[in-house]
Motif scaffolding. Structure first.
Motif, PDB file in Angstrom:
ATOM      1  N   TRP A  44     100.054 117.208   3.252  1.00 51.28           N
ATOM      2  CA  TRP A  44      99.552 116.137   4.119  1.00 51.28           C
ATOM      3  C   TRP A  44      98.172 115.680   3.651  1.00 51.28           C
ATOM      4  O   TRP A  44      97.919 114.483   3.528  1.00 51.28           O
ATOM      5  N   SER A  45      97.269 116.638   3.376  1.00 49.95           N
ATOM      6  CA  SER A  45      95.915 116.253   2.948  1.00 49.95           C
ATOM      7  C   SER A  45      95.935 115.550   1.594  1.00 49.95           C
ATOM      8  O   SER A  45      95.186 114.586   1.373  1.00 49.95           O
ATOM      9  N   HIS A  47     104.647 123.580  12.393  1.00 48.17           N
ATOM     10  CA  HIS A  47     103.606 123.367  11.395  1.00 48.17           C
ATOM     11  C   HIS A  47     102.529 122.451  11.972  1.00 48.17           C
ATOM     12  O   HIS A  47     102.845 121.455  12.601  1.00 48.17           O
ATOM     13  N   ASN A  48     101.287 122.800  11.745  1.00 50.67           N
ATOM     14  CA  ASN A  48     100.185 121.908  12.063  1.00 50.67           C
ATOM     15  C   ASN A  48      99.985 121.035  10.833  1.00 50.67           C
ATOM     16  O   ASN A  48      99.512 121.517   9.802  1.00 50.67           O
ATOM     17  N   PHE A  49     100.363 119.781  10.932  1.00 51.71           N
ATOM     18  CA  PHE A  49     100.349 118.910   9.748  1.00 51.71           C
ATOM     19  C   PHE A  49      98.972 118.820   9.109  1.00 51.71           C
ATOM     20  O   PHE A  49      98.862 118.683   7.897  1.00 51.71           O
ATOM     21  N   ARG A  50      97.904 118.931   9.888  1.00 51.11           N
ATOM     22  CA  ARG A  50      96.552 118.829   9.337  1.00 51.11           C
ATOM     23  C   ARG A  50      96.211 120.013   8.429  1.00 51.11           C
ATOM     24  O   ARG A  50      95.288 119.931   7.634  1.00 51.11           O
ATOM     25  N   PRO A  91     101.913 110.601   4.173  1.00 42.67           N
ATOM     26  CA  PRO A  91     101.427 111.582   5.143  1.00 42.67           C
ATOM     27  C   PRO A  91     101.977 111.351   6.550  1.00 42.67           C
ATOM     28  O   PRO A  91     102.116 112.303   7.329  1.00 42.67           O
ATOM     29  N   SER A  92     102.320 110.103   6.868  1.00 48.46           N
ATOM     30  CA  SER A  92     102.866 109.818   8.201  1.00 48.46           C
ATOM     31  C   SER A  92     104.194 110.521   8.418  1.00 48.46           C
ATOM     32  O   SER A  92     104.441 111.099   9.492  1.00 48.46           O
ATOM     33  N   ASN A  93     105.070 110.478   7.416  1.00 49.46           N
ATOM     34  CA  ASN A  93     106.363 111.147   7.547  1.00 49.46           C
ATOM     35  C   ASN A  93     106.215 112.669   7.548  1.00 49.46           C
ATOM     36  O   ASN A  93     106.956 113.360   8.245  1.00 49.46           O
ATOM     37  N   ILE A  94     105.266 113.174   6.789  1.00 52.45           N
ATOM     38  CA  ILE A  94     105.006 114.617   6.821  1.00 52.45           C
ATOM     39  C   ILE A  94     104.567 115.017   8.223  1.00 52.45           C
ATOM     40  O   ILE A  94     105.085 115.980   8.800  1.00 52.45           O
ATOM     41  N   ALA A  95     103.642 114.269   8.790  1.00 51.26           N
ATOM     42  CA  ALA A  95     103.151 114.565  10.135  1.00 51.26           C
ATOM     43  C   ALA A  95     104.268 114.453  11.169  1.00 51.26           C
ATOM     44  O   ALA A  95     104.435 115.344  12.011  1.00 51.26           O
ATOM     45  N   GLU A  96     105.035 113.383  11.102  1.00 54.53           N
ATOM     46  CA  GLU A  96     106.114 113.209  12.082  1.00 54.53           C
ATOM     47  C   GLU A  96     107.152 114.311  11.962  1.00 54.53           C
ATOM     48  O   GLU A  96     107.679 114.799  12.952  1.00 54.53           O
TER      49      GLU A  96
END
Length: 120
Positions: free
Chosen positions: A13-14, A5-8, A50-55
């Motif tokens: 995430w957004s 997944h591209n977190f952006r 959002p940090s945990n989603i991205a990680e």
């Protein structure tokens, strides 16, 4: 294996990033005595969402991604509790509280549904 997944590009995430921005706007209005107490705590848990989603997107398995999403969801519930506290001690006006509470509830639902979709 988890899909990469591209977190952006993830709506969760957004939306989490929006919560971070709202949190910093909100806590700038708190009394200076709260700078290292409630303000700091609510900022940290907002950043955690959002940090945990991205990680989690960097993890190679769905199981590990889900663990990070679960942490993000927990941070969203922690954030909501701190918002309630801030409202009850009159740092957040009721009208602003209602808007932010609806926003975090929506995000909690989105994260939960995303987790369910990954489990299926």
């Amino acid at each position: 294996m988890a899909a990469n997944h591209n977190f952006r590009k993830l709506k969760i995430w957004s939306e989490g990033m929006d919560v971070v921005k709202e949190t910093y706007k909100l806590t700038n209005q708190f009394p200076k005595s709260e700078m290292f107490a409630l303000a700091s705590q609510i900022q940290r848990c907002s950043v955690s969402i959002p940090s945990n989603i991205a990680e989690g997107t960097s993890r190679k398995s769905t199981k590990h991604f889900l663990q990070y999403l679960e942490t993000a969801l927990g941070s969203a519930f922690e954030w909501k509790t701190q918002l309630i506290i801030a409202n009850e001690v009159n740092y957040v006006p009721d009208d602003n509280f209602i808007i932010l509470e609806q926003k975090i509830q929506s995000l909690q639902g989105m994260i939960s549904r995303f987790m369910e979709s990954l489990n299926n």
